[in-house]
Design an enzyme around this catalytic site. Sequence first.
Site, short mmCIF file in Angstrom:
data_model
loop_
_atom_site.label_atom_id
_atom_site.label_comp_id
_atom_site.label_asym_id
_atom_site.label_seq_id
_atom_site.Cartn_x
_atom_site.Cartn_y
_atom_site.Cartn_z
N LYS A 1 0.82 -1.22 0.00
CA LYS A 1 0.00 0.00 0.00
C LYS A 1 0.85 1.27 0.00
O LYS A 1 0.39 2.32 -0.41
CB LYS A 1 -0.97 -0.01 1.18
CG LYS A 1 -2.00 -1.13 1.01
CD LYS A 1 -3.13 -1.06 2.00
CE LYS A 1 -4.20 -2.08 1.65
NZ LYS A 1 -3.75 -3.48 1.82
C1 LIG Z 1 -4.42 -4.58 1.23
C2 LIG Z 1 -3.66 -5.84 1.16
C3 LIG Z 1 -4.01 -6.87 0.26
C4 LIG Z 1 -5.23 -6.79 -0.63
O1 LIG Z 1 -5.08 -5.84 -1.66
P1 LIG Z 1 -6.36 -5.29 -2.44
O2 LIG Z 1 -5.87 -4.18 -3.30
O3 LIG Z 1 -7.30 -4.80 -1.37
O4 LIG Z 1 -6.93 -6.42 -3.22
C5 LIG Z 1 -3.21 -8.01 0.22
N1 LIG Z 1 -2.14 -8.13 1.02
C6 LIG Z 1 -1.77 -7.16 1.90
C7 LIG Z 1 -0.58 -7.39 2.77
C8 LIG Z 1 -2.51 -5.99 2.00
O5 LIG Z 1 -2.14 -5.04 2.87
#
Ligand SMILES: *Cc1c(COP(=O)(O)O)cnc(C)c1O
Length: 466
Positions: free
Chosen positions: A113
């Site tokens: 993120k």
């Molecule tokens: C947010 C997240 C996901 C999922 O990603 P999306 O874009 O919501 O599908 C998977 N793994 C981790 C570690 C995350 O923080």
Amino acid sequence: MRYISTRGSTVSLSFEDVLLTGLAHDGGLYIPEKWLPVSSEEIRDMASMNYMECAYNIMRGYIEEQCIGNENLNSLINDTYAIFDNSDVAPLIKLNENTFLLELFHGPTLAFKDFALQFLGRMFEHVLAKRDLRITIVGATSGDTGSAAIEACRGRDNLDIFMLHPAGRISEVQRHQMTTVNEKNVHNIAIKGTFDDCQDLVKGMFNDELFRKNVNLSAVNSINWARVLAQIVYYFISAIKIGAPDQATTFVVPTGNFGNVYAGYGAYQMGLRNTELVVASNQNDILTRFFRSGDMSISAVRPSLSPSMDIQISSNFERLLFDLLDRDGASVSLAMKEFRETGTLPDGERLRSAAGTLFSSFSVTDKETLEEINYTHQKNGMLVDPHTAVGLSVARKFVSQNNQRVILATAHPAKFPDAVFQATGVSPELPHHLSDLFDRKEKFITLANDLSSVQAYVNDNIKSSQ
Ligand SMILES: *Cc1c(COP(=O)(O)O)cnc(C)c1O
């Protein structure tokens, strides 16, 4: 570039307005009017570029120059990714002949993120200064998003961030990552309640029009278009490293809100044609059921070892749905209404076949996740986090090796030490810049699950950095 809503009823907006608006007023999500094509020749040219140069090339066309000029965008992108602790930014690790791990956890909060939110925080600061605006960002978190959003907003001019988390219900690492950030514009609130209570409080603040206006409320949630845009870059870069456009790539993406894998879809639409996208789910398998048989029906969220994927309604799926419904906003609006009311997406089988062969999806259990963490440790001597392990397990069990396979490693193992320890008996170490995390002083306030108390706290604490 102009942006339109997936529900079709609002006028088109510029990138700058889309950035600040987040969710469209008709309830839809913004998408670009069209995808900007990247030719095979341009893809080949990118092979000699570094991460930042590629990012500039891919993103420039989506952001009008009145919003940010070439020079400024260039330095903003450089600043964003220079803080990642690996010079490749998104290093690609070869596991075996045709399997690669794309490490997306070298940002400040150790999860993918950061790629989007570090960019978003800087874009916000730039645009707010230009408009002489001040905003208040509120959010609810059960873990990853909160720390990434706080880290993206810390110390920035013209904004305050208030992050709500359920008291005593998030992991020690995640809480410390949020509460040890010592900045006047960062406010952590522990709510005596559940994650759902936190989300309801945030919704309550947005629904209070007067409050919303008075504090200039905004959000940095996963539906913001700028987040998708920043994520498209690493699909191109990794595919190019293993031979795109001539070599085919299958991406395996641990998925929750569908934001990450939708960025892969964006890369495909822009010209990364030789691509397949595998949606990897944990036991919350609504997307797997859809991509297998067209059945998208909501059931209760079952907490798993990969909590960032414990989701039933994947908000970004609506962006794909818009294309599956021939880009007709009225149809999307109707379908989403029925989905919310009945818990089942209408016409699923037809929509499934419209999605064609680009997507497939598989789910694995917690038991398989632990086995995969252990397997990877034995086989490659590497520790992986449970989200990444879901992707690896799906790849090993279900994905053919005809194409080169790239599994997206979405978090650092030290973010989820308990699951890693359970699987391997080894405790993953935090990277150097966080090694003293548990010695740092925490700062947060605990409040009752009560809207007016939270609103009063926000009112009393905004503009504290001025
Ligand atoms: C947010 C997240 C996901 C999922 O990603 P999306 O874009 O919501 O599908 C998977 N793994 C981790 C570690 C995350 O923080």
